[in-house]
Design a protein around this motif. Structure first.
Motif, PDB file in Angstrom:
ATOM      1  N   PHE A   1      44.881  58.395  27.170  1.00 31.22           N
ATOM      2  CA  PHE A   1      44.853  57.000  27.620  1.00 31.22           C
ATOM      3  C   PHE A   1      45.509  56.881  28.991  1.00 31.22           C
ATOM      4  O   PHE A   1      45.004  56.207  29.875  1.00 31.22           O
ATOM      5  N   GLY A   2      46.613  57.555  29.185  1.00 33.14           N
ATOM      6  CA  GLY A   2      47.318  57.505  30.470  1.00 33.14           C
ATOM      7  C   GLY A   2      46.478  58.048  31.607  1.00 33.14           C
ATOM      8  O   GLY A   2      46.414  57.469  32.693  1.00 33.14           O
ATOM      9  N   PHE A   3      45.783  59.159  31.387  1.00 29.72           N
ATOM     10  CA  PHE A   3      44.940  59.721  32.429  1.00 29.72           C
ATOM     11  C   PHE A   3      43.677  58.896  32.623  1.00 29.72           C
ATOM     12  O   PHE A   3      43.178  58.782  33.721  1.00 29.72           O
ATOM     13  N   GLY A   4      43.160  58.315  31.568  1.00 28.39           N
ATOM     14  CA  GLY A   4      41.930  57.544  31.650  1.00 28.39           C
ATOM     15  C   GLY A   4      42.093  56.220  32.372  1.00 28.39           C
ATOM     16  O   GLY A   4      41.130  55.646  32.837  1.00 28.39           O
ATOM     17  N   CYS A   5      43.304  55.719  32.512  1.00 28.75           N
ATOM     18  CA  CYS A   5      43.518  54.419  33.127  1.00 28.75           C
ATOM     19  C   CYS A   5      43.694  54.476  34.635  1.00 28.75           C
ATOM     20  O   CYS A   5      43.784  53.451  35.284  1.00 28.75           O
ATOM     21  N   ALA A   6      43.800  55.648  35.211  1.00 27.74           N
ATOM     22  CA  ALA A   6      43.978  55.740  36.655  1.00 27.74           C
ATOM     23  C   ALA A   6      42.693  55.318  37.350  1.00 27.74           C
ATOM     24  O   ALA A   6      41.661  55.956  37.208  1.00 27.74           O
ATOM     25  N   HIS A   7      42.790  54.227  38.089  1.00 31.07           N
ATOM     26  CA  HIS A   7      41.620  53.717  38.799  1.00 31.07           C
ATOM     27  C   HIS A   7      41.706  54.055  40.275  1.00 31.07           C
ATOM     28  O   HIS A   7      41.180  53.339  41.108  1.00 31.07           O
ATOM     29  N   HIS A   8      42.411  55.128  40.571  1.00 30.68           N
ATOM     30  CA  HIS A   8      42.536  55.564  41.955  1.00 30.68           C
ATOM     31  C   HIS A   8      42.329  57.078  42.037  1.00 30.68           C
ATOM     32  O   HIS A   8      43.082  57.798  42.657  1.00 30.68           O
ATOM     33  N   ARG A   9      41.259  57.519  41.424  1.00 28.90           N
ATOM     34  CA  ARG A   9      40.970  58.949  41.298  1.00 28.90           C
ATOM     35  C   ARG A   9      40.743  59.644  42.632  1.00 28.90           C
ATOM     36  O   ARG A   9      40.904  60.840  42.743  1.00 28.90           O
ATOM     37  N   ASP A  10      40.363  58.902  43.668  1.00 34.55           N
ATOM     38  CA  ASP A  10      40.065  59.522  44.953  1.00 34.55           C
ATOM     39  C   ASP A  10      41.172  59.333  45.986  1.00 34.55           C
ATOM     40  O   ASP A  10      41.008  59.711  47.142  1.00 34.55           O
ATOM     41  N   VAL A  11      42.299  58.751  45.591  1.00 37.23           N
ATOM     42  CA  VAL A  11      43.414  58.566  46.522  1.00 37.23           C
ATOM     43  C   VAL A  11      44.101  59.912  46.710  1.00 37.23           C
ATOM     44  O   VAL A  11      44.419  60.607  45.751  1.00 37.23           O
TER      45      VAL A  11
END
Length: 139
Positions: free
Chosen positions: A16-26
């Motif tokens: 869940f913690g990894f799936g919530c990152a909405h900045h995958r390309d930062v």
């Protein structure tokens, strides 16, 4: 059984913690000048996606992104005007195919499905012709 339940819980929390990152390309940097680098099909969508990721990244620290600079560059394997015309034509074919499929009977639905699929395949074959870069700071 308790150990198994704990492992499942730990796995679920981690996923869940990894799936919530909405900045995958930062791409963060030590000096505070961060970058979002995207391969995109159209320049405006690149800005919206990059800015959304920058906002999400900065939100973690209660700050807002301030753009340092931005830009896009065409990197396709055909000239840019041809690429844009082909992308437009494939979008039209896909939309027309969907409309024919939704409105028609059995024969029309088959034709519409094929047209829509052809547009989708063409868009995929053309790929993402642009690279968009957004440099920002969280302030």
């Amino acid at each position: 059984m308790k150990t198994m339940n704990r492992l499942v819980l730990i796995f679920a929390i981690t996923a869940f913690g990894f799936g919530c990152a909405h900045h995958r390309d930062v791409r963060p940097s030590a000096n505070g000048d961060h970058k979002v680098l995207l391969n995109i099909e159209d320049k405006e969508a690149g800005y919206r996606d990059a800015m959304s990721q920058a906002e999400d990244y900065c939100k973690q620290t209660g700050k807002m992104p301030m753009i340092v600079n931005e830009g896009s560059k065409y990197q396709g394997n055909m000239d840019e005007a041809t690429y844009q015309k082909a992308k437009t034509a494939s979008k039209v074919a896909q939309a027309a195919g969907g409309a024919i499929w939704a409105m028609g009977g059995q024969t029309e639905s088959t034709v519409g499905g094929i047209a829509g699929l052809g547009g989708s395949v063409a868009r995929g074959a053309l790929g993402n012709g642009y690279v968009y870069e957004l440099n920002f700071r969280c302030q």
